[in-house]
Design a protein around this motif. Structure first.
Motif, short mmCIF file in Angstrom:
data_model
loop_
_atom_site.label_atom_id
_atom_site.label_comp_id
_atom_site.label_asym_id
_atom_site.label_seq_id
_atom_site.Cartn_x
_atom_site.Cartn_y
_atom_site.Cartn_z
N ALA A 116 0.86 -1.18 0.00
CA ALA A 116 0.00 0.00 0.00
C ALA A 116 0.89 1.22 0.00
N CYS A 117 0.45 2.26 -0.66
CA CYS A 117 1.13 3.55 -0.60
C CYS A 117 0.33 4.45 0.33
N GLN A 141 -3.54 -0.69 -2.48
CA GLN A 141 -4.25 0.43 -1.87
C GLN A 141 -3.37 1.68 -1.96
N VAL A 142 -4.01 2.82 -2.17
CA VAL A 142 -3.33 4.12 -2.14
C VAL A 142 -4.18 5.06 -1.30
N PHE A 143 -3.58 5.60 -0.26
CA PHE A 143 -4.29 6.53 0.62
C PHE A 143 -3.51 7.84 0.73
N GLY A 144 -4.18 8.94 0.44
CA GLY A 144 -3.58 10.26 0.56
C GLY A 144 -3.82 10.86 1.93
N LEU A 159 -2.98 2.46 10.85
CA LEU A 159 -3.93 1.46 11.35
C LEU A 159 -5.03 1.20 10.32
N LYS A 160 -5.52 2.26 9.69
CA LYS A 160 -6.57 2.11 8.69
C LYS A 160 -6.04 1.41 7.44
N THR A 161 -4.77 1.67 7.09
CA THR A 161 -4.19 1.01 5.93
C THR A 161 -3.98 -0.48 6.20
N GLU A 163 -5.79 -2.22 8.15
CA GLU A 163 -7.16 -2.75 8.10
C GLU A 163 -7.59 -3.01 6.66
N ALA A 164 -7.27 -2.07 5.78
CA ALA A 164 -7.64 -2.22 4.36
C ALA A 164 -6.89 -3.38 3.71
N LEU A 165 -5.65 -3.61 4.15
CA LEU A 165 -4.85 -4.71 3.62
C LEU A 165 -5.19 -6.05 4.25
N GLY A 166 -5.88 -5.99 5.39
CA GLY A 166 -6.20 -7.22 6.11
C GLY A 166 -5.01 -7.78 6.85
N THR A 167 -4.09 -6.92 7.29
CA THR A 167 -2.89 -7.35 8.00
C THR A 167 -2.84 -6.72 9.39
N VAL A 168 -2.05 -7.33 10.27
CA VAL A 168 -1.86 -6.76 11.60
C VAL A 168 -0.61 -5.87 11.57
N PRO A 169 -0.59 -4.80 12.38
CA PRO A 169 0.54 -3.87 12.35
C PRO A 169 1.90 -4.54 12.58
N ALA A 170 1.98 -5.50 13.48
CA ALA A 170 3.26 -6.13 13.80
C ALA A 170 3.87 -6.88 12.62
N ARG A 171 3.03 -7.23 11.63
CA ARG A 171 3.52 -7.92 10.44
C ARG A 171 3.40 -7.04 9.20
N THR A 172 3.37 -5.73 9.43
CA THR A 172 3.28 -4.76 8.34
C THR A 172 4.43 -3.76 8.46
N LEU A 173 5.32 -3.75 7.49
CA LEU A 173 6.50 -2.89 7.51
C LEU A 173 6.18 -1.51 6.95
N MET A 174 6.55 -0.47 7.68
CA MET A 174 6.45 0.89 7.17
C MET A 174 7.79 1.29 6.57
N VAL A 175 7.76 1.80 5.35
CA VAL A 175 8.97 2.27 4.68
C VAL A 175 8.78 3.76 4.38
N GLY A 176 9.61 4.60 4.97
CA GLY A 176 9.44 6.03 4.79
C GLY A 176 10.77 6.78 4.78
N ASP A 177 10.67 8.10 4.94
CA ASP A 177 11.88 8.93 4.86
C ASP A 177 12.02 9.91 6.00
N SER A 178 11.08 9.90 6.96
CA SER A 178 11.11 10.96 7.95
C SER A 178 10.61 10.52 9.32
N SER A 179 10.76 11.43 10.28
CA SER A 179 10.26 11.19 11.63
C SER A 179 8.74 11.05 11.62
N ASN A 180 8.06 11.68 10.67
CA ASN A 180 6.61 11.50 10.56
C ASN A 180 6.26 10.03 10.39
N ASP A 181 6.95 9.37 9.47
CA ASP A 181 6.70 7.96 9.20
C ASP A 181 7.06 7.10 10.40
#
Length: 223
Positions: A116-117, A141-144, A159-161, A163-181
């Motif tokens: 998802a993006c 999925q793409v969420f702005g 959390l909503k993303t 949910e949309a993917l049907g995955t739990v957060p602990a098994r979902t990797l976030m890939v970003g570039d900043s402290s926001n992410d």
């Protein structure tokens, strides 16, 4: 490179940021903002200043630029309308993919991860940009930034993303570039890897609490 302390086999999905992570969009921001400032009869803003303001959504960006050039806050509504007008017209024309992005996304998909993006960029800007850069086919999925009630660094979008993917957060990797992410990921319970380039509000990204850093998304293939 600081190799991530994780293994892709531990994940079912990945959530990937857009600006500063997959696409260098600073040129788009500068072009649209300066066209907006011309319309308002205000002085131009330079890329070095804009780079530190990017990442918290278009509303914050326009407000920050107005403050930077000494404009009254009351001009925000008109400024934001002009910014949207110009940005949608030039979206993607002054931007480029970072090296290794396609290889990295292909590696994630090859490992069976659902993608998802998730970006603070408005949905109306994000979707056509992904298409223009040939990235849209990677994401289920793409969420702005306007898809949910709150933006990153709030955990709600992650959390909503998930949910949309049907995955739990602990098994979902976030890939970003900043402290926001990173802050959003920590609060949501998602492991997080940050790229060493991108836009981190003028602060060194390696000082951010994350599970690892990569110099290219292609390096994810080795994790």
């Amino acid at each position: 490179m600081n190799a991530p302390r994780l293994n892709l086999s531990d994940f079912d999905a990945a959530i990937v940021d857009l600006d500063g992570t997959m696409v260098d969009t600073l040129g788009d921001f500068v072009a649209a903002l300066n066209a907006m400032l011309v319309d308002l009869g205000l002085p131009a803003v330079h890329a070095q200043a804009v780079e530190k303001m990017v990442g918290k959504g278009s509303e914050h960006l326009v407000q920050s630029v107005l403050a930077h050039v000494g404009a009254e806050a009351a001009r925000y509504e008109d400024a934001f309308a002009r910014y949207q007008h110009h940005y949608i017209a030039i979206n993607g024309q002054h931007s480029a993919l970072y090296a290794g992005v396609i290889d990295g996304l292909q590696a994630l998909r090859a490992r069976g991860l659902r993608l998802a993006c998730l970006t603070n960029k408005p949905q109306a800007f994000a979707v056509p940009l992904l298409a223009a850069k040939g990235l849209d086919g990677f994401f289920e999925q793409v969420f702005g930034g306007d898809a949910f009630a709150r933006k990153k660094p709030d955990p709600l979008p992650l959390l909503k993303t998930c949910e949309a993917l049907g995955t739990v957060p602990a098994r979902t990797l976030m890939v970003g570039d900043s402290s926001n992410d990173a802050r959003a990921a920590r609060a949501a319970g998602c492991p997080v890897v940050l790229v060493s380039y991108g836009y981190n509000h003028g602060e060194p990204v390696r000082g951010v609490d994350a599970d690892g850093f990569v110099d290219s998304l292609a390096e994810l293939a080795a994790t």
